[in-house]
Design an enzyme around this catalytic site. Structure first.
Site, PDB file in Angstrom:
ATOM      1  N   GLY A   1       0.966  -1.131   0.056  1.00  0.00           N
ATOM      2  CA  GLY A   1      -0.169  -0.037  -0.166  1.00  0.00           C
ATOM      3  C   GLY A   1       0.869   1.362  -0.067  1.00  0.00           C
TER       4      GLY A   1
ATOM      5  CG  ASN B   1       4.350  -8.300   8.000  1.00  0.00           C
ATOM      6  OD1 ASN B   1       3.912  -9.484   7.726  1.00  0.00           O
ATOM      7  ND2 ASN B   1       5.351  -8.498   8.990  1.00  0.00           N
TER       8      ASN B   1
ATOM      9  CB  THR C   1       3.388   0.136   7.205  1.00  0.00           C
ATOM     10  OG1 THR C   1       2.223  -0.124   7.609  1.00  0.00           O
ATOM     11  CG2 THR C   1       4.543  -0.254   8.209  1.00  0.00           C
TER      12      THR C   1
ATOM     13  CG  ASP D   1      -1.225  -0.633   9.238  1.00  0.00           C
ATOM     14  OD1 ASP D   1      -2.120   0.069   9.468  1.00  0.00           O
ATOM     15  OD2 ASP D   1      -1.202  -1.328   8.053  1.00  0.00           O
TER      16      ASP D   1
ATOM     17  CG  MET E   1      -7.018   2.645   6.569  1.00  0.00           C
ATOM     18  SD  MET E   1      -6.129   3.041   5.298  1.00  0.00           S
ATOM     19  CE  MET E   1      -7.107   2.806   3.979  1.00  0.00           C
ATOM     20  N   GLY E   2      -6.234  -0.179   9.744  1.00  0.00           N
ATOM     21  CA  GLY E   2      -5.511  -1.092  10.793  1.00  0.00           C
ATOM     22  C   GLY E   2      -6.529  -2.422  10.898  1.00  0.00           C
TER      23      GLY E   2
ATOM     24  CD  GLN F   1      -7.536   6.382   8.254  1.00  0.00           C
ATOM     25  OE1 GLN F   1      -7.206   5.889   9.214  1.00  0.00           O
ATOM     26  NE2 GLN F   1      -8.388   5.849   7.600  1.00  0.00           N
ATOM     27  NE  ARG F   2      -3.234   2.303   2.383  1.00  0.00           N
ATOM     28  CZ  ARG F   2      -2.399   1.521   3.000  1.00  0.00           C
ATOM     29  NH1 ARG F   2      -1.131   2.043   3.237  1.00  0.00           N
ATOM     30  NH2 ARG F   2      -2.835   0.450   3.511  1.00  0.00           N
TER      31      ARG F   2
END
Length: 404
Positions: free
Chosen positions: A11, A112, A134, A136, A178-179, A283-284
């Protein structure tokens, strides 16, 4: 001549361009005899030899630009050793591209899954350096990943804006953050935005507890409630399911996402009107916040230094405010989860935030949503202690043999 391949995988997020800029500017500050091969759309470009030659000029003016100038795509690690529709061996194809171009190394930016494939390429004999990308913030071996602070900023701004309308209309609002597997973004945005309830994958929630919190706020004269909910939030009932059972349930779920399921349950339990806001891919996107610009520039520069010194097989991480080299084999396949017993959770509870559970309940060892190795701060301390014990024992045995 120094030949470097570069790709962004998985992403997208803010500061990918800034990180690549850091690598390139760092290398060109020391050498002029450099060729940069930018692979298009992640590992796909490496597999199918789709690349373009880049110069230092291509990395000028992109510090503040979101997205990635190379494009990206998701190439699941579990399918990397599965031939494509034409029978092509993807791993051999990537190795072929690398050797055909006589690359000295690959610089890979990703999360990841990207790191699993990067480690596999290292095991196949390629020189690889990775950068921790990321939103995250779930990569093991680094305290921070670039994209995280920018995503938290967007999610927090959303919660801030919802506060005014929630107050005006006396409603319950759910903001879905997100998550899928980890709750770092939701936790930080929830605290920063003043959410009353924060639901993350690491702490299974009880709908009765959530209803009690909402009713309790009403009884105290607080007419609205804000819930910051990770998209991977999971109920205590679902957390007991096997991975297969949970996936089957998700496949047949009538709701678009967890927020809608929760909204229906809350309305039924409390009789209150619930509204949902999903900031989603905002959010990205957009320009990286200053923190991410600095962080990504630093890890990019560190990667450049490693390339110039021929230090390969590492991810560039950040520990105690310093850039560090983390062996790829230690990173691949591990996720850095929120520790339900960490001080941040305890402090959030102290200021009145509910996590949808009853305090004192033992958190689940692993929820149905988790697939990768679960790693928390406590685990890393234990791992370090075990490594030190093994090292001490080895040295003791070595010393004992010498004395004999």
């Amino acid at each position: 001549m120094l030949r470097i391949g570069m790709l962004t995988s998985g992403g997208d997020c803010q500061a990918l361009n800034a990180a690549m800029r850091g690598v390139v500017k760092g290398i060109f500050s020391a050498r002029d005899d450099v060729e940069i091969y930018g692979f298009q759309d992640g590992y796909k470009g490496l597999i199918y030899s789709d690349f373009k030659m880049l110069t230092s000029r291509d990395f000028s003016g992109i510090l503040t630009r979101g997205g990635t100038i190379l494009g990206t795509s998701r190439q699941p690690f579990k399918l990397m050793r599965v031939p494509d529709e034409n029978g092509l061996d993807k791993v051999e194809a990537m190795k072929h591209t690398y050797h055909k171009l006589s690359l000295d190394c690959l610089v890979i930016l990703g999360g990841n899954g990207t790191h699993k494939t990067a480690n596999m390429l290292r095991e196949e004999g390629l020189n690889v350096i990775t950068l921790p990308k990321t939103i995250d913030n779930d990569l093991w071996g680094t305290e921070m990943t670039f994209g995280f602070q920018s995503a938290v900023d967007v999610a927090t701004d959303t919660i801030d804006r919802i506060h005014t309308t929630a107050t005006s209309h006396s409603r319950v609002f759910i903001i879905e953050v997100m998550g899928h597997k980890v709750g770092h973004v939701t936790l930080h945005a929830g605290i920063a935005g003043g959410a009353d309830i924060v639901l993350i994958p690491e702490i299974p929630y009880d709908i009765d507890v959530i209803a009690d919190v909402i009713q309790g706020r009403s009884a105290a004269g607080k007419s609205f409630t804000i819930l910051a909910v990770a998209e991977g939030a999971i109920s205590k009932e679902d957390a007991k399911l096997s991975k297969k059972e949970y996936k089957d349930k998700l496949a047949s779920r009538k709701y678009p996402s967890i927020a809608y399921e929760l909204a229906e349950q809350i309305e039924k339990a409390t009789g209150k009107e619930v509204r949902i806001t999903v900031p989603g891919h905002t959010q990205r996107g957009g320009s990286p916040v200053p923190y991410d610009r600095v962080f990504s520039s630093r890890v990019g520069a560190k990667a450049a230094d490693m390339i110039l010194n021929g230090q390969y097989g590492y991810m560039v991480g950040m520990k105690n405010g310093e850039t560090v080299m983390v062996p790829l084999e230690e990173v691949a396949g591990k996720l850095k989860f929120v520790d339900p017993k960490c001080s941040l959770i305890k402090e959030a509870r102290m200021v009145g935030i509910s996590f949808g559970d009853r305090e004192g309940d033992e958190p689940a060892e692993e929820t149905a949503a988790a697939e990768d190795v679960r790693v928390t701060e406590a685990d890393t301390k234990k791992e370090k202690k075990e490594k030190k014990a093994k090292k001490d024992k080895k040295e003791k045995n070595k010393k004992s043999k010498k004395e004999k």
